[in-house]
Motif scaffolding. Structure first.
Motif, PDB file in Angstrom:
ATOM      1  N   GLY A 182      -4.823  -2.623   3.660  1.00  0.00           N
ATOM      2  CA  GLY A 182      -3.935  -3.522   4.387  1.00  0.00           C
ATOM      3  C   GLY A 182      -4.189  -3.501   5.879  1.00  0.00           C
ATOM      4  O   GLY A 182      -4.133  -4.544   6.550  1.00  0.00           O
ATOM      5  N   ALA A 200       1.264 -10.519   0.994  1.00  0.00           N
ATOM      6  CA  ALA A 200       0.400  -9.405   1.385  1.00  0.00           C
ATOM      7  C   ALA A 200       0.920  -8.732   2.656  1.00  0.00           C
ATOM      8  O   ALA A 200       0.863  -7.500   2.786  1.00  0.00           O
ATOM      9  N   ASN A 201       1.427  -9.522   3.604  1.00  0.00           N
ATOM     10  CA  ASN A 201       1.975  -8.942   4.833  1.00  0.00           C
ATOM     11  C   ASN A 201       3.231  -8.131   4.546  1.00  0.00           C
ATOM     12  O   ASN A 201       3.427  -7.049   5.108  1.00  0.00           O
ATOM     13  N   HIS A 204       2.273  -4.859   2.857  1.00  0.00           N
ATOM     14  CA  HIS A 204       1.716  -3.894   3.816  1.00  0.00           C
ATOM     15  C   HIS A 204       2.827  -3.274   4.654  1.00  0.00           C
ATOM     16  O   HIS A 204       2.846  -2.058   4.878  1.00  0.00           O
TER      17      HIS A 204
END
Length: 480
Positions: A182, A200-201, A204
């Motif tokens: 990440g 995905a952000n 992470h």
């Protein structure tokens, strides 16, 4: 703004720049050939990342100027550092130049004194032996993943002590690979994209929060009181159980510093140390094992050295200084494969560097990989040759070997890294008399480090000789 101090000439633009993209396509498609090709165009070469210019320093003398002699003109910063700062916070690797950096570096320096590290070496050796001897024989293993796991476990034992609860160690081991992926993603995406609420952000960010929780638990474990005489201890495995025995780890240096760090600073430094100790160490060891598996004469010399220094017994801390060839093999692995390939600084004022004007605020790029593949310093740079590090042949150009940086921002953990690398490599070779590559030759993949794209090895207890042949000279792209 200060004016440049000398007359400057135009900085050459690297060929192949595309409208809007600049050189992003080259950095994404073939970053290592691209970065090393810039040497042909001058000591300072301009590239474009999108519409933003960056100045790549290809001359080792000029890189030394950036890192050492004129360091105040080139602050720790740039896109890569800014992205890592989101993850690391203000740890030693990313905190801005100034009083905080100097103070924290002075506080942490005793942690990495060779004598202090020596107190942790027996525990580090025991940790490695317990892990590598448990591998099943003749089973292909993902060596890069294995080396990251071993490096993490060894560093946790050194940092927090071997009495760290099992669940913490397993949680760190599970979490760190995804954290690293990440973080790498954050460094290569545009900053606006990393701020979007994408899955995905969010994932992470959740992992980073979980990592900080684990660091908190490890710190709490280090500061938990031992039970008083006559007290009944909590049941084993209870997260609030006091430690039965005080076992000092390197991190105790910070916990008991005369100028204590804040809770946030302790978190930031622990995360910085953990991350810095895993990816670079794991990468170096994976490549070293690969090169050993492909170079019978190198392997024979390594094993002969180990047999002479510690015959018929496990490695001991006092043996490490008696393993010069092991050290050269590791140094050549670091030279050939990076591990870092691109590092950034930010010009704090208008400067002239190598006769070229660099404007205030511009990214200045230097590349350990580029310098360590300079044929003027390292003849036949794509050939794996540990003997290039003998006293007679070692390069004399300052700044040609920059794996640990230079100047006031040089890696504080260099001494620890060499000890850890030697311990892990020597212990693996003692435990397993034969290594066998079971995958195709790996290709070098430039992300944050120069890592193998895919590599599996099988480890054998027998020492049956392989098909005899000359040492292979293996190039970074995996070709012979």
């Amino acid at each position: 703004m200060h004016p440049p101090t000398a007359i400057s000439s135009p900085t050459p633009l690297a060929p192949g720049s595309l409208p809007l993209l600049g050189h992003v396509h080259r950095l994404a498609r073939d970053p290592l050939p691209f970065i090393t090709s810039l040497r042909e165009h001058g000591g300072v070469v301009r590239i474009r990342i999108g519409m933003t210019p960056a100045y790549v320093v290809t001359d080792p003398a000029l890189t030394r100027q950036v890192l050492v002699t004129d360091a105040p003109d080139f602050a720790k910063g740039g896109k890569i550092i800014d992205a890592l700062r989101v993850f690391f916070g203000d740890g030693l690797a990313t905190v801005a130049d100034g009083d905080t950096h100097l103070r924290n570096r002075r506080l942490m320096q005793p942690m990495f004194n060779k004598a202090h590290i020596g107190t942790r070496s027996p525990a580090m050796i025991d940790q490695v032996r317990s892990m590598v001897t448990a591998w099943p024989e003749a089973t292909p293993r993902d060596v890069f993943a294995d080396m990251n796991d071993v490096a993490l476990a060894v560093f946790l034992a050194a940092l927090f002590g071997t009495d760290l609860p099992d669940h913490l160690q397993s949680d760190f081991t599970t979490l760190m690979p995804d954290i690293m992926k990440g973080t790498i993603r954050q460094t290569v995406l545009p900053s606006w994209m990393t701020r979007l609420p994408l899955p995905a952000n969010r994932a992470h960010a959740d992992r980073v929060r979980r990592l900080r929780e684990l660091v908190d638990q490890a710190i709490d474990h280090r500061t938990a009181p031992t039970p008083a005489s006559g007290e009944t201890p909590e049941p084993a495995g209870c997260p609030h159980a006091p430690r039965q025995q005080q076992e000092a780890g390197l991190f105790d240096t910070l916990l008991h510093a005369e100028q204590p760090l804040t809770h946030q600073q302790l978190q930031d430094e622990a995360i910085t140390l953990l991350t810095g100790a895993i990816e670079t160490t794991g990468t170096t060891l994976a490549w070293a094992l690969y090169e050993i598996s492909q170079n019978p004469r190198v392997e024979e010399r390594l094993r002969a050295e180990l047999d002479a220094v510690c015959p018929g017994r496990p490695l001991a801390p006092a043996d490490l200084d008696q393993l010069p060839y092991t050290r050269r093999v590791l140094q050549e692995s670091i030279r050939k494969y990076g591990p870092a390939w691109m590092v950034t600084r930010t010009a704090t004022r208008d400067v002239v560097l190598g006769g070229h004007h660099v404007p205030q605020g511009a990214d200045v790029v230097w590349s350990p990989y580029l310098h360590q593949h300079d044929p003027a310093c390292f003849p036949d740079p794509d050939v794996f040759d540990p003997d290039r590090w003998t006293a007679e042949r070692a390069p004399v150009t300052r700044g040609s070997f920059l794996a640990f940086g230079d100047g006031r921002r040089k890696c504080i953990g260099e001494t620890f890294a060499w000890i850890e690398l030697q311990i892990i490599l020597a212990t693996i070779l003692q435990a397993w008399p034969r290594l066998e590559l079971t995958s195709r030759p790996p290709r070098a993949q430039a992300v944050v480090t120069v890592k193998p794209d895919a590599m599996t090895l099988a480890f054998h207890h027998d020492a049956i000789a392989r098909t005899p042949g000359a040492c292979r000279s293996v190039r970074p792209d995996g070709s012979a």
